[in-house]
Each structure stands twice: as C-alpha cells, then as structure tokens.
Motif scaffolding. Structure first.
Motif, mmCIF file in Angstrom:
data_model
loop_
_atom_site.group_PDB
_atom_site.id
_atom_site.type_symbol
_atom_site.label_atom_id
_atom_site.label_comp_id
_atom_site.label_asym_id
_atom_site.label_seq_id
_atom_site.Cartn_x
_atom_site.Cartn_y
_atom_site.Cartn_z
ATOM 1 N N LEU A 195 0.833 -1.197 0.000
ATOM 2 C CA LEU A 195 0.000 0.000 0.000
ATOM 3 C C LEU A 195 0.872 1.253 0.000
ATOM 4 C CD1 LEU A 195 -2.801 1.336 0.264
ATOM 5 C CD2 LEU A 195 -2.544 1.172 2.736
ATOM 6 N N GLU A 196 0.666 2.105 -0.982
ATOM 7 C CA GLU A 196 1.395 3.366 -1.049
ATOM 8 C C GLU A 196 0.535 4.450 -0.421
ATOM 9 O OE1 GLU A 196 2.744 4.395 -4.910
ATOM 10 O OE2 GLU A 196 4.015 2.634 -5.114
ATOM 11 N N MET A 197 0.878 4.811 0.820
ATOM 12 C CA MET A 197 0.113 5.826 1.527
ATOM 13 C C MET A 197 0.390 7.207 0.921
ATOM 14 S SD MET A 197 -1.546 4.318 4.018
ATOM 15 C CE MET A 197 -1.520 2.903 5.135
ATOM 16 N N THR A 198 -0.654 8.003 0.799
ATOM 17 C CA THR A 198 -0.498 9.376 0.347
ATOM 18 C C THR A 198 -0.909 10.323 1.467
ATOM 19 O OG1 THR A 198 -2.733 9.310 -0.602
ATOM 20 C CG2 THR A 198 -0.886 8.817 -2.072
ATOM 21 N N LEU A 199 -0.316 11.498 1.462
ATOM 22 C CA LEU A 199 -0.620 12.468 2.509
ATOM 23 C C LEU A 199 -2.025 13.029 2.306
ATOM 24 C CD1 LEU A 199 2.758 14.402 2.653
ATOM 25 C CD2 LEU A 199 1.852 12.858 4.374
ATOM 26 N N TRP A 394 11.792 6.993 4.399
ATOM 27 C CA TRP A 394 11.016 6.926 5.645
ATOM 28 C C TRP A 394 11.626 7.826 6.717
ATOM 29 C CZ3 TRP A 394 10.921 0.862 5.570
ATOM 30 C CH2 TRP A 394 9.951 0.433 4.662
ATOM 31 N N LYS A 395 12.951 7.810 6.814
ATOM 32 C CA LYS A 395 13.621 8.579 7.865
ATOM 33 C C LYS A 395 13.399 10.076 7.693
ATOM 34 C CE LYS A 395 16.315 8.630 11.498
ATOM 35 N NZ LYS A 395 15.900 8.010 12.774
ATOM 36 N N PHE A 396 13.552 10.560 6.459
ATOM 37 C CA PHE A 396 13.363 11.989 6.228
ATOM 38 C C PHE A 396 11.902 12.402 6.389
ATOM 39 C CE2 PHE A 396 17.573 12.141 4.029
ATOM 40 C CZ PHE A 396 18.097 13.193 4.770
ATOM 41 N N GLN A 397 10.970 11.497 6.101
ATOM 42 C CA GLN A 397 9.562 11.817 6.323
ATOM 43 C C GLN A 397 9.301 12.121 7.791
ATOM 44 O OE1 GLN A 397 7.093 8.612 4.641
ATOM 45 N NE2 GLN A 397 6.290 10.140 3.231
ATOM 46 N N TYR A 398 10.029 11.456 8.676
ATOM 47 C CA TYR A 398 9.852 11.695 10.105
ATOM 48 C C TYR A 398 10.668 12.893 10.591
ATOM 49 C CZ TYR A 398 9.925 11.018 15.156
ATOM 50 O OH TYR A 398 9.813 11.217 16.512
ATOM 51 N N LEU A 399 11.901 13.025 10.114
ATOM 52 C CA LEU A 399 12.772 14.097 10.594
ATOM 53 C C LEU A 399 12.299 15.477 10.141
ATOM 54 C CD1 LEU A 399 16.325 12.529 10.073
ATOM 55 C CD2 LEU A 399 15.098 12.831 12.233
ATOM 56 N N LEU A 400 11.730 15.561 8.938
ATOM 57 C CA LEU A 400 11.264 16.827 8.389
ATOM 58 C C LEU A 400 9.744 16.798 8.268
ATOM 59 C CD1 LEU A 400 13.878 17.092 5.476
ATOM 60 C CD2 LEU A 400 14.062 18.112 7.749
ATOM 61 N N ASN A 401 9.181 17.819 7.667
ATOM 62 C CA ASN A 401 7.766 17.769 7.288
ATOM 63 C C ASN A 401 7.660 16.851 6.076
ATOM 64 O OD1 ASN A 401 5.171 18.362 6.166
ATOM 65 N ND2 ASN A 401 5.196 20.345 7.176
ATOM 66 N N PRO A 402 6.759 15.860 6.095
ATOM 67 C CA PRO A 402 6.659 14.943 4.953
ATOM 68 C C PRO A 402 6.450 15.647 3.618
ATOM 69 C CG PRO A 402 5.389 14.114 6.808
ATOM 70 C CD PRO A 402 5.849 15.495 7.183
ATOM 71 N N ARG A 403 5.918 16.870 3.643
ATOM 72 C CA ARG A 403 5.707 17.605 2.394
ATOM 73 C C ARG A 403 7.007 18.154 1.817
ATOM 74 N NH1 ARG A 403 0.572 17.919 0.937
ATOM 75 N NH2 ARG A 403 -0.987 17.479 2.536
ATOM 76 N N GLN A 404 8.102 17.978 2.531
ATOM 77 C CA GLN A 404 9.417 18.375 2.022
ATOM 78 C C GLN A 404 10.122 17.221 1.321
ATOM 79 O OE1 GLN A 404 10.330 20.422 6.202
ATOM 80 N NE2 GLN A 404 12.006 20.786 4.776
ATOM 81 N N VAL A 405 9.566 16.003 1.413
ATOM 82 C CA VAL A 405 10.252 14.801 0.947
ATOM 83 C C VAL A 405 9.485 14.198 -0.229
ATOM 84 C CG1 VAL A 405 11.275 12.613 1.650
ATOM 85 C CG2 VAL A 405 10.925 14.424 3.348
ATOM 86 N N PHE A 406 10.156 14.026 -1.359
ATOM 87 C CA PHE A 406 9.500 13.596 -2.590
ATOM 88 C C PHE A 406 10.083 12.282 -3.093
ATOM 89 C CE2 PHE A 406 8.409 17.961 -2.260
ATOM 90 C CZ PHE A 406 7.179 18.112 -2.911
#
Length: 486
Positions: A195-199, A394-406
């Motif tokens: 499953l590819e979760m989307t924001l 996954w790591k950057f999604q947690y460390l930053l705002n997920p909207r910064q990670v593509f």
C-alpha cells in the motif's frame, strides 16, 4: 530446511527481486500468452511443467537465461508444503499458484492485486470462490510475507479472522465484492501488498512494517510487542501497534499544514505517547522507564522526549529542535485561500474550502518559512542502494515535514521544484546514485527558477562516481556537502 517449508533461500529471493526490479512485464501479460497465446502448448490443464515454468520466468523477468539454480529452486518451492492441490503431479506446478505469487510481489495497488488473485482461481468466472480456493490465495500471501521477513505467526490469525468475517453466513463461499471489502479494511494485509500511503491529513497513519530489536509497547493495547517481533509503525508520528491492533488505532495527530488562520505562524508541540528511544527525559534529565510499559511522550516536530509529569513545565510553542533550520513546520504551510485576505463569514464554508483542496497539486498550498532558516527540499530514489533508498525516504519523512520529501519514482522532481519555487534560501538534497543526481541537476537547469538553490548529494547508488570524484566517499555519509558551484 528451506525446501521443507516450501521456501527458496534468502539469497535466491534477493536475486529474484533484483530481476523483478528491472522487468517491465506484468503477470497478467504473461498469463495471456499461456492461456490463448504462443505459450499455450506448455499448459496442462491449470498446470505447467518445468520447461513451461522456465518460459514463464524468461518472459516475465525479461531475462534470456535465468540461472538454473534459481529457476529450479522456485519450481520446487511450488511443489512442497505450500501447495494445496493434491492432484498436481511431481513434475508440474499450478499456474494459478505461480501467477498469484508473482502478482503479490510486483508493484501496483493492493486493491488491484486482491481482484487479480481472486479472478485467478475463479475458473468458471461466476464471481464466487469456495473457502479452499481462498485458502490458496492466503497461502501465497503467507509465502510472500515470510520472504519479506514478516512475523507469519501474527499475520496468520489476522487473515483467518478476516476470512471468518467474510463468510459471515457460514456458506463456505466468498464473492468478489466481499473479498475486496474485507481486504481493503485489513490494514496489515494492505501494507503487505505494498500500500502506497499518500498524505491526506485526515488522521490516516502511514504504516510500515518494523521489527523491534528492543522491547516496545503497543500504543493501542499497551501490551508488549515483544523482542524481535514485528509490528506496524507510522512514518509520521511513530505511533506503534501490533499488526492486529492497526484496525483499531487512534487517528494520526500529525497535520502537515495549517488548516486555519490561527495555526499560521506559531508551531505547537504535537505529543505522542511512547517512542522515547533515548530513555532519558529532556526536561529533568532523569530516566524514562521505557522497558516497563508505554510511558513518556515525544514531540513529532522537535523530537523532545519527556516524562508525562514534565509536560506541564513546558510551554505550548515548539521550536522544531536541532533541525529547525531545515524544517518547514506545518505553521509555515497553509492553503492559498487563507492568504487571500478575505474573511470567510461562514466557518463551515471556510472549513470545506480547506478540506476539499486537491493537495496533491501543490499549487493549492503556500509556503511562508520561518525567518532566517534554510528549508530543505529532499528528493529520494527509493530503489537506489537496495533497501537503503526506501529507509532513507522513511527517515526523512519523520525528521522533516513529509511535504518536504518527494519520491522520485512517483512524479519525478517537477512537483517539488514547483512547490518550493518561491521559497527563499531553500536547499536541495538528492538521495540516490549518479543517474538520479544528473536527472535532478538537468531538471533544475530547465526549470527557469528565480534562483538556483545549492544542491547536496547523499550517495546511495552502486558506483557513486560523482561523490568519489568530489572526494566525498562512495557510500552513505552523515556529512552533507553542498554543491555551490554546479
């Protein structure tokens, strides 16, 4: 031991995944060739012999010469304990089992996989399967789960419970609609199927399977998950649960953007129970007894870890911690409609405007970063470096705002560059190999940006020649060097 369990070796499975990564074929394409195409001569009812199986692999993996060891090990794995078909001879395997197995491994939406696997065993095309036929699908799911290092002992009862709920009338048969409805509400199964979760910012967790090397407690039932056991962990908030507790989990408390004017400008702490990895309170410096139960709180944005009793001593405002220079807090991202300067007289209308935004098109959002900061725009190629790229994402999604990670495999770099186009003093981090770095630099050149941001590289490829030539080293590094002159 592996053959007694009907499993190929981990090294063979890794080799198979590598072949599948570069193949463009779908199982459905190959199946058509066997059912009414040039490969029909290899079909014996719903079975194929070893020669036909080799042809299946050759077409599906797009490899002229599949290693004999791999093809034989795979063929034998379909003949052992996992096959329920008692009438299958020793020199053939069930084509439906083979197709089901590979379809579960390949990319695609979980819903499509559920429908495809159902129709594989629906021989008379009446939209109904009996319980034994559904068991065949579940057996292939269990095989895939075990290869992917899931805790099968926990997944099995979840799937069994799912089957009980499907066959609520005890008829022993399942319709396609019932199968899809049950699968779509079984979170661990959806995660297993890719499953590819989307924001969506609607309280939906972004689950990923995780095996814990230390004692961890479930956020839902508060009992221990167990040393070395697997559970599900949310990428956004680190809310952690048993596989079977995921369906009852409380909503995710992370919002990636400000949904009202009062939330713009000032970021508040977002506390989640548990997740105190350091085991020490950042407020009083005393130990947090993380091995004794679900204790302590951690903030999603500044990553402070505190005792429950220390919460009152802290203010509501969050400074985003050590990474404040690179983070875009939710208070800095807001819908464009809130920046219009027009007061919405109806709060319901205002809420509907923000809720109905198509936030996958980033033009609907505006960025106003904290003064004197350098927000980081991160591009990740999940396939780089084996599993490294996915873990880095996954790591950057947690460390930053997920909207910064593509994720570059989904939409490429263009959406991220458009989203950050008007942001002052932002920086770019590229996580991938030489091809990925070249792709990003070329896209930046063609984007006609107001200013060219500095670009950093986190080498995740096989060769990483660019990083080596610039003397950064050939592998993943903690030090990030910015390319100021491209």
């Amino acid at each position: 031991m592996a053959k007694e369990r009907g499993l190929i070796s981990p090294s063979d499975f890794a080799q198979l995944q590598k072949y599948m990564e570069y193949s463009t074929k779908k199982v459905s394409d190959v199946l058509k060739l066997f059912e009414d195409g040039e490969m029909a001569e290899y079909l014996q009812g719903d079975a194929i012999g070893y020669e036909g199986f080799q042809q299946f692999l050759k077409i599906y993996l797009e490899v002229d010469d599949v290693p004999s060891r791999l093809s034989l090990a795979l063929f034998q794995s379909f003949q052992t304990g996992y096959s329920l078909e008692k009438t299958v001879k020793e020199d053939v395997v069930c084509l439906s089992d083979v197709s089901c197995y590979f379809s579960l491994l390949e990319g695609g939406r979980p819903e499509d996989k559920l429908e495809f696997t159902f129709k594989l065993y629906d021989m008379d095309r009446n939209g109904i399967l009996d319980s034994s036929e559904v068991d065949k699908i579940i057996i292939q799911m269990m095989r895939v789960a075990e290869y992917l290092d899931w805790d099968v002992s926990e997944l099995r009862p979840i799937l069994q419970e799912m089957m009980k709920e499907i066959d609520y009338d005890g008829s022993g048969s399942v319709s396609l609609a019932e199968w899809l409805r049950a699968g779509a509400t079984t979170v661990p199964l959806l995660v297993l199927l890719g499953l590819e979760m989307t924001l969506k910012d609607n309280g939906q967790h972004m689950w990923r399977p995780k095996r814990f090397p230390r004692p961890v407690y479930c956020n839902m039932c508060e009992s221990s998950i167990g040393l070395g056991k697997q559970g599900l962990c949310c990428n956004l908030c680190k809310y952690t649960v048993h596989d079977q507790c995921a369906m009852k989990a409380l909503p995710c408390e992370v919002s990636t953007y400000a949904k009202s004017r009062k939330d713009i400008g000032v970021q508040s702490h977002v506390w989640v129970r548990g997740g105190c990895v350091s085991g020490r309170c950042d407020r009083c410096q005393k130990k947090i007894r993380i091995y004794h139960g679900l204790v302590g709180l951690h903030c999603v944005w500044c990553h402070l870890e505190i005792h429950d009793d220390c919460l009152q001593a802290l203010g509501h405002e969050c400074d985003c911690g050590l990474l404040r220079d690179h983070i875009l807090p939710p208070s800095s991202i807001y819908p464009s409609v809130l920046a219009s300067g027009q007061e919405h007289k109806s709060s319901k209308t205002s809420q509907k405007n923000t809720d109905d935004l198509n936030l996958n098109t980033f033009e609907a959002l505006r960025i106003d970063p904290v003064a004197h900061t350098h927000p980081l725009l991160v591009f990740v190629n999940p396939k780089s470096g084996g599993k490294q790229g996915e873990r880095v994402f996954w790591k950057f999604q947690y460390l930053l705002n997920p909207r910064q990670v593509f994720n570059l495999l989904k939409d490429g770099p263009e959406p991220g560059l458009r989203f950050f186009r008007e942001v002052p003093d932002y920086r770019i981090l590229v996580c991938g190999g030489d091809g990925t770095v070249g792709w990003i630099l070329e896209t930046i050149d063609k984007a006609n940006l107001p200013f060219v941001p500095p670009v950093a590289v986190l080498p995740l490829g096989t060769g990483n020649d660019l990083a080596r030539c610039l003397r950064w080293g050939g592998g993943k590094r903690l030090e990030i060097v910015f390319l100021r002159d491209r």
